[in-house]
Design a protein around this motif. Structure first.
Motif, PDB file in Angstrom:
ATOM      1  N   VAL A 331       0.685  -1.100  -0.040  1.00  0.00           N
ATOM      2  CA  VAL A 331      -0.050   0.001   0.154  1.00  0.00           C
ATOM      3  C   VAL A 331       0.741   1.405   0.085  1.00  0.00           C
ATOM      4  CG1 VAL A 331      -1.495   1.542   1.348  1.00  0.00           C
ATOM      5  CG2 VAL A 331      -1.911  -1.054   1.173  1.00  0.00           C
ATOM      6  N   LEU A 332       1.955   1.301   0.721  1.00  0.00           N
ATOM      7  CA  LEU A 332       2.897   2.319   1.025  1.00  0.00           C
ATOM      8  C   LEU A 332       3.615   2.398  -0.563  1.00  0.00           C
ATOM      9  CD1 LEU A 332       4.671   1.779   4.244  1.00  0.00           C
ATOM     10  CD2 LEU A 332       2.990   3.720   3.673  1.00  0.00           C
ATOM     11  N   LEU A 333       3.783   1.468  -1.167  1.00  0.00           N
ATOM     12  CA  LEU A 333       4.281   1.479  -2.494  1.00  0.00           C
ATOM     13  C   LEU A 333       3.235   2.198  -3.539  1.00  0.00           C
ATOM     14  CD1 LEU A 333       6.526  -1.699  -2.763  1.00  0.00           C
ATOM     15  CD2 LEU A 333       7.298   0.552  -2.281  1.00  0.00           C
ATOM     16  N   MET A 334       2.188   2.082  -3.135  1.00  0.00           N
ATOM     17  CA  MET A 334       1.200   2.443  -4.293  1.00  0.00           C
ATOM     18  C   MET A 334       1.320   4.005  -4.294  1.00  0.00           C
ATOM     19  SD  MET A 334      -2.529   0.954  -3.277  1.00  0.00           S
ATOM     20  CE  MET A 334      -2.612  -1.050  -3.552  1.00  0.00           C
ATOM     21  N   PHE A 335       1.934   4.740  -3.179  1.00  0.00           N
ATOM     22  CA  PHE A 335       1.749   6.154  -3.263  1.00  0.00           C
ATOM     23  C   PHE A 335       3.384   6.752  -3.557  1.00  0.00           C
ATOM     24  CE2 PHE A 335      -1.550   5.144  -0.176  1.00  0.00           C
ATOM     25  CZ  PHE A 335      -2.423   6.308  -0.533  1.00  0.00           C
ATOM     26  N   VAL A 336       4.211   5.896  -3.649  1.00  0.00           N
ATOM     27  CA  VAL A 336       5.698   6.298  -4.089  1.00  0.00           C
ATOM     28  C   VAL A 336       5.674   6.276  -5.651  1.00  0.00           C
ATOM     29  CG1 VAL A 336       7.943   5.635  -4.212  1.00  0.00           C
ATOM     30  CG2 VAL A 336       6.776   5.136  -1.880  1.00  0.00           C
ATOM     31  N   GLY A 337       5.218   5.059  -6.042  1.00  0.00           N
ATOM     32  CA  GLY A 337       5.174   5.036  -7.629  1.00  0.00           C
ATOM     33  C   GLY A 337       6.609   4.967  -8.425  1.00  0.00           C
ATOM     34  N   GLY A 338       6.516   5.147  -9.719  1.00  0.00           N
ATOM     35  CA  GLY A 338       7.588   4.953 -10.431  1.00  0.00           C
ATOM     36  C   GLY A 338       8.596   6.228 -10.553  1.00  0.00           C
ATOM     37  N   CYS A 339       9.778   6.249 -11.290  1.00  0.00           N
ATOM     38  CA  CYS A 339      10.396   7.464 -11.328  1.00  0.00           C
ATOM     39  C   CYS A 339       9.923   8.648 -12.351  1.00  0.00           C
ATOM     40  CB  CYS A 339      11.846   7.027 -12.053  1.00  0.00           C
ATOM     41  SG  CYS A 339      12.644   6.045 -11.024  1.00  0.00           S
ATOM     42  N   ALA A 340      10.286   9.774 -12.148  1.00  0.00           N
ATOM     43  CA  ALA A 340       9.785  10.866 -13.015  1.00  0.00           C
ATOM     44  C   ALA A 340      10.108  10.561 -14.506  1.00  0.00           C
ATOM     45  CB  ALA A 340      10.338  12.265 -12.588  1.00  0.00           C
ATOM     46  N   GLY A 341       9.358  10.890 -15.646  1.00  0.00           N
ATOM     47  CA  GLY A 341       9.803  10.794 -16.804  1.00  0.00           C
ATOM     48  C   GLY A 341       9.845   9.312 -17.346  1.00  0.00           C
ATOM     49  N   SER A 342       9.119   8.660 -16.210  1.00  0.00           N
ATOM     50  CA  SER A 342       8.963   7.104 -16.861  1.00  0.00           C
ATOM     51  C   SER A 342       7.414   6.860 -17.026  1.00  0.00           C
ATOM     52  CB  SER A 342       9.197   6.254 -15.642  1.00  0.00           C
ATOM     53  OG  SER A 342       7.985   6.282 -14.333  1.00  0.00           O
ATOM     54  N   THR A 343       6.985   5.736 -17.367  1.00  0.00           N
ATOM     55  CA  THR A 343       5.528   5.548 -17.677  1.00  0.00           C
ATOM     56  C   THR A 343       4.693   5.107 -16.502  1.00  0.00           C
ATOM     57  OG1 THR A 343       5.830   3.126 -18.107  1.00  0.00           O
ATOM     58  CG2 THR A 343       5.971   4.589 -20.078  1.00  0.00           C
ATOM     59  N   GLY A 344       5.554   5.079 -15.422  1.00  0.00           N
ATOM     60  CA  GLY A 344       4.858   4.649 -14.076  1.00  0.00           C
ATOM     61  C   GLY A 344       3.930   5.838 -13.403  1.00  0.00           C
ATOM     62  N   GLY A 345       3.163   5.475 -12.305  1.00  0.00           N
ATOM     63  CA  GLY A 345       2.012   6.597 -11.641  1.00  0.00           C
ATOM     64  C   GLY A 345       2.701   6.899 -10.357  1.00  0.00           C
ATOM     65  N   GLY A 346       1.801   7.183  -9.460  1.00  0.00           N
ATOM     66  CA  GLY A 346       1.818   7.426  -8.229  1.00  0.00           C
ATOM     67  C   GLY A 346       2.570   9.002  -7.801  1.00  0.00           C
ATOM     68  N   LEU A 347       3.348   9.026  -6.810  1.00  0.00           N
ATOM     69  CA  LEU A 347       3.746  10.681  -6.482  1.00  0.00           C
ATOM     70  C   LEU A 347       4.984  10.711  -7.191  1.00  0.00           C
ATOM     71  CD1 LEU A 347       3.100  11.080  -2.402  1.00  0.00           C
ATOM     72  CD2 LEU A 347       2.251  12.453  -4.431  1.00  0.00           C
ATOM     73  N   LYS A 348       5.768   9.680  -7.624  1.00  0.00           N
ATOM     74  CA  LYS A 348       6.897   9.728  -8.068  1.00  0.00           C
ATOM     75  C   LYS A 348       8.102   9.654  -6.968  1.00  0.00           C
ATOM     76  CE  LYS A 348       5.152   9.838 -12.164  1.00  0.00           C
ATOM     77  NZ  LYS A 348       3.886   9.961 -11.472  1.00  0.00           N
ATOM     78  N   VAL A 349       9.181   8.972  -7.314  1.00  0.00           N
ATOM     79  CA  VAL A 349      10.175   8.652  -6.258  1.00  0.00           C
ATOM     80  C   VAL A 349      11.115  10.231  -6.067  1.00  0.00           C
ATOM     81  CG1 VAL A 349      12.297   7.586  -5.892  1.00  0.00           C
ATOM     82  CG2 VAL A 349      10.450   6.236  -6.969  1.00  0.00           C
ATOM     83  N   THR A 350      11.202  11.123  -6.842  1.00  0.00           N
ATOM     84  CA  THR A 350      11.780  12.084  -6.715  1.00  0.00           C
ATOM     85  C   THR A 350      11.201  13.069  -5.978  1.00  0.00           C
ATOM     86  OG1 THR A 350      13.116  13.874  -8.011  1.00  0.00           O
ATOM     87  CG2 THR A 350      10.865  13.279  -9.021  1.00  0.00           C
TER      88      THR A 350
END
Length: 488
Positions: A331-350
């Motif tokens: 569930v916590l990883l849901m909010f973290v998400g992928g990296c900026a400039g990727s195809t992932g969602g979420g808040l973004k790691v950066t």
């Protein structure tokens, strides 16, 4: 507001969508399925798109609010028309359900109202996953890559559509940047298809799952998702593939240009890989008693961590049955998400890294009021404006989350299902826990709730502001100063 240019742009986008439907049309032809749903939708899109883009306006400049409004309207219209084949074919007879499914596809969410996907037509299954691939890198970025467009002010479009707190060019021309991004994206997708073919998938299933992994979307052609294949090879290939598409694509360009130092000093990349490693190891330890062998536990833990942090949503097992620690981490990883400039969602790691560093900076300022401290990223001090921008985004994100959660609770479902359903949609993940877990779906939600979740999916994919600006009256007012300057 340059409404004529926005209308012209919308027209071109709709004509491109008509062309994209050629792939599911060809699939339907190969499998002997009815062609009318695809042909009829293509004709409607071509007619409306042709009418809107018949004449290019004299003033083609797109300013900031034009870019945000254009991106939001494009995604709404693409989803609205993209839902028609599902309704016309009978795959999803209810239009709101079809709209939800299509929004989920284009935003690479992977949330579904379908209780079973295998009865769908082959054309419908391919279109579902192909929307992931198109939406993953960005609809307008895709159009910039294949159609000639003026570079004037197109940066506003990239900023509104590309995920992350900042958007930059890889090369001087915006159109060339779009071509480079989609070129890398296309090649990586082909590699993914090839590797899945080596694992025993047929071309159709390999394409469906490669589109889902590339766009970090998660629509599958099997009811049991990737778990239906029960193959360690496919699990590992798909897990690594999802992880790769969750990395900033600028870093792949740096690798091609042999700028290895730029890759090595990326704090976001190391934070991303560190979070994945920590989560995988601790979850594997937590679920070992369920699977016995360490290798099996690591395999399932890695796959689900990769699937959730990249917001893909594929599953090999029903992780809703895992212990509390494992589910909490996911569930916590849901909010973290992928990296900026990727195809992932979420808040973004950066953003997460920036928020943590900004919190420590503020605490240091409280202890040492006269100290000169700043947030440093990759060895450089971040501009104060950029840090405050990340904090402002998080505040608006949480406000939208709170309002949506309050409204969604009126549906009367349990707290866990409501919370994770919203988390899965606004972060573009797909499955949650409870009734929307890996073996569940979103069909029980009321029509108005599906529309609300559709809005949240679009807001999450477009970084919130483009969707919210549609409801701001000043967005639609003409620029009086610009009109005065033209008259004088």
């Amino acid at each position: 507001m340059n409404t004529r240019m926005i209308g012209f742009l919308l027209g071109r986008i709709l004509m491109v969508e008509a062309g994209l439907l050629a792939l599911p049309l060809l699939t339907a032809l190969l499998y002997g399925e009815p062609l009318m749903p695809w042909l009829a939708t293509m004709l409607v899109l071509a007619a409306i798109g042709g009418a809107l883009s018949l004449r290019k306006p004299e003033r083609t400049a797109l300013y900031a609010k034009d870019g945000f409004a254009a991106v939001a309207l494009v995604w709404l219209l693409m989803s609205a028309f993209g839902a028609l084949p599902f309704v016309l074919s009978g795959d999803i007879p209810n239009y709101i359900d079809a709209f939800f499914e299509t929004v989920s596809g284009f935003t690479t969410t992977g949330a579904s109202i379908l209780t079973a996907v295998e009865p769908l037509s082959r054309g419908g299954l391919l279109w579902r996953s192909f929307t992931h691939w198109v939406g993953g890198m960005g609809v307008l970025v895709f159009v910039m890559a294949i159609l000639p467009m003026s570079d004037g002010h197109t940066m506003h479009i990239l900023r509104a559509e590309m995920p992350g707190p900042t958007a930059g060019k890889l090369v001087s021309r915006m159109s060339d940047t779009a071509k480079i991004l989609y070129g890398m994206y296309f090649v990586m997708t082909l590699v993914m298809i090839g590797l899945l073919l080596l694992g025993g998938m047929d071309l159709f299933d390999a394409s469906v799952h490669a589109f889902g992994a590339a766009g970090t979307g998660g629509f599958s052609s099997r009811n049991a998702s990737v778990g239906a294949y029960n193959s360690a090879y496919i699990d590992v290939v798909t897990g690594i593939g999802m992880l790769a598409f969750g990395i900033n694509f600028n870093l792949y360009y740096f690798l091609l240009m042999r700028r290895f130092r730029d890759v090595a000093k990326s704090e976001e990349l190391w934070a991303y890989l560190g979070i994945v490693a920590f989560s995988t190891v601790t979850i594997a330890a937590n679920i070992r008693h369920l699977y016995g062998a360490v290798g099996t536990s690591l395999r399932h833990a890695f796959f689900q961590v990769s699937s959730i942090i990249t917001t893909t949503g594929y599953a090999t097992v029903d992780f809703d049955q895992w212990p509390g620690y494992a589910k909490t981490v996911l569930v916590l990883l849901m909010f973290v998400g992928g990296c900026a400039g990727s195809t992932g969602g979420g808040l973004k790691v950066t953003r997460v890294v920036t928020l943590v560093k900004a919190a420590f900076m503020d605490m240091r300022k409280m202890i040492h009021p006269n100290a000169v401290v700043n947030v440093r990223m990759e060895g450089r001090a971040m501009p104060e404006k950029q840090v405050r921008g990340v904090q402002a985004y998080f505040s608006v994100y949480m406000l939208l989350y709170a309002v949506s959660w309050l409204l969604l609770s009126l549906n009367g479902f349990d707290l866990l299902s409501t919370f994770t359903a919203l988390s899965a949609c606004i972060n573009n993940i797909g499955p949650g826990l409870g009734m929307v877990g890996p073996t569940g779906n979103f069909s029980a939600f009321a029509p108005w709730a599906k529309l609300l979740l559709s809005f949240d999916m679009l807001a999450g994919r477009l970084e919130i502001f483009p969707m919210l600006l549609l409801f701001v009256p000043s967005t639609w007012r003409g620029n009086r100063l610009r009109r005065w300057e033209r008259r004088n």
